[in-house]
Design a protein around this motif. Structure first.
Motif, PDB file in Angstrom:
ATOM      1  N   ILE A 125       0.840  -1.209   0.000  1.00 35.20           N
ATOM      2  CA  ILE A 125       0.000   0.000   0.000  1.00 35.20           C
ATOM      3  C   ILE A 125       0.871   1.254   0.000  1.00 35.20           C
ATOM      4  CG2 ILE A 125      -1.592   1.350   1.461  1.00 35.20           C
ATOM      5  CD1 ILE A 125      -2.931  -1.375   2.180  1.00 35.20           C
ATOM      6  N   LYS A 126       1.934   1.247   0.826  1.00 37.28           N
ATOM      7  CA  LYS A 126       2.809   2.435   0.881  1.00 37.28           C
ATOM      8  C   LYS A 126       3.458   2.687  -0.478  1.00 37.28           C
ATOM      9  CE  LYS A 126       4.067   2.706   5.729  1.00 37.28           C
ATOM     10  NZ  LYS A 126       5.051   2.287   6.734  1.00 37.28           N
ATOM     11  N   ALA A 127       3.832   1.611  -1.155  1.00 36.21           N
ATOM     12  CA  ALA A 127       4.488   1.768  -2.464  1.00 36.21           C
ATOM     13  C   ALA A 127       3.503   2.342  -3.483  1.00 36.21           C
ATOM     14  CB  ALA A 127       5.019   0.413  -2.940  1.00 36.21           C
ATOM     15  N   ILE A 128       2.262   1.903  -3.435  1.00 38.41           N
ATOM     16  CA  ILE A 128       1.254   2.436  -4.379  1.00 38.41           C
ATOM     17  C   ILE A 128       0.980   3.910  -4.045  1.00 38.41           C
ATOM     18  CG2 ILE A 128      -1.124   2.207  -5.205  1.00 38.41           C
ATOM     19  CD1 ILE A 128      -0.909  -0.823  -4.641  1.00 38.41           C
ATOM     20  N   LEU A 129       0.912   4.206  -2.749  1.00 33.94           N
ATOM     21  CA  LEU A 129       0.716   5.612  -2.346  1.00 33.94           C
ATOM     22  C   LEU A 129       1.887   6.473  -2.792  1.00 33.94           C
ATOM     23  CD1 LEU A 129      -0.695   5.061   1.269  1.00 33.94           C
ATOM     24  CD2 LEU A 129      -1.959   5.985  -0.675  1.00 33.94           C
ATOM     25  N   ASP A 130       3.105   5.912  -2.753  1.00 32.03           N
ATOM     26  CA  ASP A 130       4.298   6.648  -3.208  1.00 32.03           C
ATOM     27  C   ASP A 130       4.212   6.987  -4.687  1.00 32.03           C
ATOM     28  OD1 ASP A 130       5.617   6.907  -0.884  1.00 32.03           O
ATOM     29  OD2 ASP A 130       7.054   5.267  -1.236  1.00 32.03           O
ATOM     30  N   ALA A 131       3.441   6.170  -5.419  1.00 34.90           N
ATOM     31  CA  ALA A 131       3.236   6.449  -6.848  1.00 34.90           C
ATOM     32  C   ALA A 131       2.075   7.428  -7.047  1.00 34.90           C
ATOM     33  CB  ALA A 131       2.991   5.152  -7.608  1.00 34.90           C
ATOM     34  N   GLN A 132       1.646   8.066  -5.977  1.00 39.29           N
ATOM     35  CA  GLN A 132       0.599   9.111  -6.007  1.00 39.29           C
ATOM     36  C   GLN A 132      -0.783   8.550  -6.332  1.00 39.29           C
ATOM     37  OE1 GLN A 132       1.996  11.725  -4.835  1.00 39.29           O
ATOM     38  NE2 GLN A 132       4.042  10.936  -5.272  1.00 39.29           N
ATOM     39  N   ILE A 133      -1.001   7.293  -5.991  1.00 42.21           N
ATOM     40  CA  ILE A 133      -2.309   6.684  -6.255  1.00 42.21           C
ATOM     41  C   ILE A 133      -3.021   6.469  -4.926  1.00 42.21           C
ATOM     42  CG2 ILE A 133      -3.508   4.637  -7.180  1.00 42.21           C
ATOM     43  CD1 ILE A 133      -1.025   4.260  -9.033  1.00 42.21           C
ATOM     44  N   PRO A 134      -4.185   7.126  -4.720  1.00 41.61           N
ATOM     45  CA  PRO A 134      -4.909   6.923  -3.465  1.00 41.61           C
ATOM     46  C   PRO A 134      -5.389   5.472  -3.326  1.00 41.61           C
ATOM     47  CG  PRO A 134      -5.725   8.866  -4.646  1.00 41.61           C
ATOM     48  CD  PRO A 134      -4.837   8.121  -5.597  1.00 41.61           C
ATOM     49  N   VAL A 135      -5.288   4.957  -2.096  1.00 40.95           N
ATOM     50  CA  VAL A 135      -5.652   3.557  -1.838  1.00 40.95           C
ATOM     51  C   VAL A 135      -6.746   3.490  -0.775  1.00 40.95           C
ATOM     52  CG1 VAL A 135      -4.838   1.290  -1.042  1.00 40.95           C
ATOM     53  CG2 VAL A 135      -3.299   2.761  -2.366  1.00 40.95           C
ATOM     54  N   MET A 136      -7.756   2.657  -1.076  1.00 40.17           N
ATOM     55  CA  MET A 136      -8.795   2.323  -0.090  1.00 40.17           C
ATOM     56  C   MET A 136      -8.478   0.912   0.423  1.00 40.17           C
ATOM     57  SD  MET A 136     -12.884   1.942  -0.925  1.00 40.17           S
ATOM     58  CE  MET A 136     -13.437   3.596  -0.540  1.00 40.17           C
ATOM     59  N   GLY A 137      -8.482   0.723   1.745  1.00 42.51           N
ATOM     60  CA  GLY A 137      -8.222  -0.605   2.306  1.00 42.51           C
ATOM     61  C   GLY A 137      -9.524  -1.411   2.397  1.00 42.51           C
ATOM     62  N   HIS A 138      -9.390  -2.671   2.723  1.00 41.82           N
ATOM     63  CA  HIS A 138     -10.582  -3.553   2.834  1.00 41.82           C
ATOM     64  C   HIS A 138     -10.209  -4.686   3.786  1.00 41.82           C
ATOM     65  CE1 HIS A 138     -13.843  -6.037   0.430  1.00 41.82           C
ATOM     66  NE2 HIS A 138     -13.884  -6.304   1.734  1.00 41.82           N
ATOM     67  N   ILE A 139     -10.843  -4.726   4.947  1.00 44.46           N
ATOM     68  CA  ILE A 139     -10.555  -5.779   5.936  1.00 44.46           C
ATOM     69  C   ILE A 139     -11.863  -6.399   6.423  1.00 44.46           C
ATOM     70  CG2 ILE A 139      -8.322  -4.836   6.666  1.00 44.46           C
ATOM     71  CD1 ILE A 139      -9.715  -3.579   9.088  1.00 44.46           C
ATOM     72  N   GLY A 140     -11.728  -7.443   7.235  1.00 44.18           N
ATOM     73  CA  GLY A 140     -12.888  -8.200   7.687  1.00 44.18           C
ATOM     74  C   GLY A 140     -13.035  -9.401   6.773  1.00 44.18           C
ATOM     75  N   VAL A 181     -12.774  -0.183   3.912  1.00 47.51           N
ATOM     76  CA  VAL A 181     -14.023  -0.965   3.887  1.00 47.51           C
ATOM     77  C   VAL A 181     -13.944  -2.008   5.001  1.00 47.51           C
ATOM     78  CG1 VAL A 181     -15.368  -2.672   2.580  1.00 47.51           C
ATOM     79  CG2 VAL A 181     -14.488  -0.622   1.428  1.00 47.51           C
ATOM     80  N   LEU A 182     -15.003  -2.085   5.812  1.00 49.63           N
ATOM     81  CA  LEU A 182     -15.131  -3.119   6.846  1.00 49.63           C
ATOM     82  C   LEU A 182     -16.261  -4.037   6.406  1.00 49.63           C
ATOM     83  CD1 LEU A 182     -15.085  -0.868  10.069  1.00 49.63           C
ATOM     84  CD2 LEU A 182     -13.153  -2.097   9.031  1.00 49.63           C
ATOM     85  N   GLU A 183     -15.918  -5.272   6.047  1.00 55.61           N
ATOM     86  CA  GLU A 183     -16.953  -6.183   5.523  1.00 55.61           C
ATOM     87  C   GLU A 183     -17.243  -7.296   6.516  1.00 55.61           C
ATOM     88  OE1 GLU A 183     -16.473  -7.468   1.450  1.00 55.61           O
ATOM     89  OE2 GLU A 183     -18.068  -8.961   1.642  1.00 55.61           O
ATOM     90  N   CYS A 184     -18.517  -7.482   6.822  1.00 59.62           N
ATOM     91  CA  CYS A 184     -18.977  -8.554   7.719  1.00 59.62           C
ATOM     92  C   CYS A 184     -18.208  -8.555   9.038  1.00 59.62           C
ATOM     93  CB  CYS A 184     -18.875  -9.914   7.035  1.00 59.62           C
ATOM     94  SG  CYS A 184     -20.152 -10.170   5.834  1.00 59.62           S
ATOM     95  N   VAL A 185     -18.365  -7.472   9.756  1.00 59.73           N
ATOM     96  CA  VAL A 185     -17.702  -7.272  11.048  1.00 59.73           C
ATOM     97  C   VAL A 185     -18.811  -6.951  12.053  1.00 59.73           C
ATOM     98  CG1 VAL A 185     -16.127  -5.720  12.288  1.00 59.73           C
ATOM     99  CG2 VAL A 185     -15.599  -6.387   9.933  1.00 59.73           C
ATOM    100  N   PRO A 186     -18.774  -7.507  13.272  1.00 57.65           N
ATOM    101  CA  PRO A 186     -19.811  -7.169  14.252  1.00 57.65           C
ATOM    102  C   PRO A 186     -19.934  -5.646  14.412  1.00 57.65           C
ATOM    103  CG  PRO A 186     -18.422  -8.942  15.073  1.00 57.65           C
ATOM    104  CD  PRO A 186     -17.780  -8.447  13.800  1.00 57.65           C
TER     105      PRO A 186
END
Ligand code: KIV
Length: 276
Positions: A125-140, A181-186
């Motif tokens: 993610i840090k490397a993609i951000l270094d290329a000036q591309i915004p990143v959305m995360g996704h966990i759960g 993004v938080l998917e299927c998390v209490p």
């Protein structure tokens, strides 16, 4: 109207305004989602299931994503367009991940990318951000890990799982993602994460206290015949309407009622008479 920005989403979190996000995969629906004023359009790899008919997101390729992202980008002028990075497009090496994220922007016309995973994805993610591309995360529940997770299940219900999700959210936030993004998390755990991280959280099956909500458009419109998860609300039920329209079309064509005079083009008798 100016296009929604990642800074605009942070502003909404700060002002306690809810963020709206939906998936779209084609020009026509993207234009409608955009017109409805939805903040974010996700060209999700869920297209593998709802558009391409696979039983998971795993077969989706970079070329599939670029093809659909381009169509969405032609239809949506105001929503922030986020392209999902498909399975194996960011796992093999960091240079490959940067190249593929760059394709989503350069060829697809997206403004940001989303990728699945927590602490283990921070360097990528840090490397993609270094290329000036915004990143959305996704966990759960991360559907690309369906085999590792043992199915499409709620995540973070036990102490170990819940603590891991908190660590993942902190790590992504510190890495600089613009949203998670938080998917299927209490719901109570999602509320706790939302209160703790500086970036907006977008929930899907994660309760009402996230900073925003996302759903798959085919589920929202009632146009998907596969399994519908508990967290989905159908805001329309188009499947029976579409079915009735298709049956009416078949009957009218078979009876000879369609096309009627108003659907036909005319030619003058003078021209007709001169035909060989
Ligand atoms: O691919 C997708 O549609 C997604 C959403 C479920 C968040 O990742």
């Amino acid at each position: 109207m100016a296009r929604v920005t990642t800074a605009g989403l942070r502003f909404k979190k700060a002002n306690k305004e809810k963020i709206t996000m939906l998936t779209a995969y084609d020009y026509s629906l993207a234009a409608m989602v955009d017109e409805a004023g939805i903040d974010v359009i996700l060209v999700g790899d869920s297209l593998g299931m709802v558009v391409l008919g696979y039983d998971s997101t795993l077969p989706v390729t970079m070329d599939d994503m670029i093809h659909h992202t381009r169509a969405v980008a032609r239809g949506a002028k105001n929503s922030l367009i986020v392209a999902d990075m498909p399975f194996l497009s960011y796992h093999v090496s960091i240079p490959e991940a940067i190249r593929n994220a760059g394709r989503c922007i350069q060829e697809g016309g997206a403004q940001a990318v989303k990728l699945e995973g927590g602490e283990e994805r921070v360097d990528t993610i840090k490397a993609i951000l270094d290329a000036q591309i915004p990143v959305m995360g996704h966990i759960g529940l991360t559907p690309q890990s369906v085999h590792q997770l043992g199915g499409f299940k709620v995540q973070g219900k036990d102490l170990e799982g819940a603590n891991k999700l908190i660590r993942d959210a902190r790590a992504l936030d510190a890495a600089g993602v613009f949203s998670i993004v938080l998917e299927c998390v209490p719901a109570a755990l999602a509320a706790r994460i939302t209160a703790e991280v500086s970036c907006p959280t977008i929930g899907i099956g994660a309760g009402p206290d996230c900073d925003g909500q996302v759903l798959v458009i085919n589920d929202v419109l009632g146009m998907y015949k596969g399994h519908i998860p508990k967290f989905v609300k159908k805001f329309a039920n188009l499947e029976p309407l579409i079915n009735a329209a298709l049956r009416a079309y078949k009957e009218e064509v078979e009876r000879g009622d369609f096309p009627a005079a108003e659907h036909c083009f005319t030619i003058s008798d003078e021209v007709l008479e001169k035909l060989y």
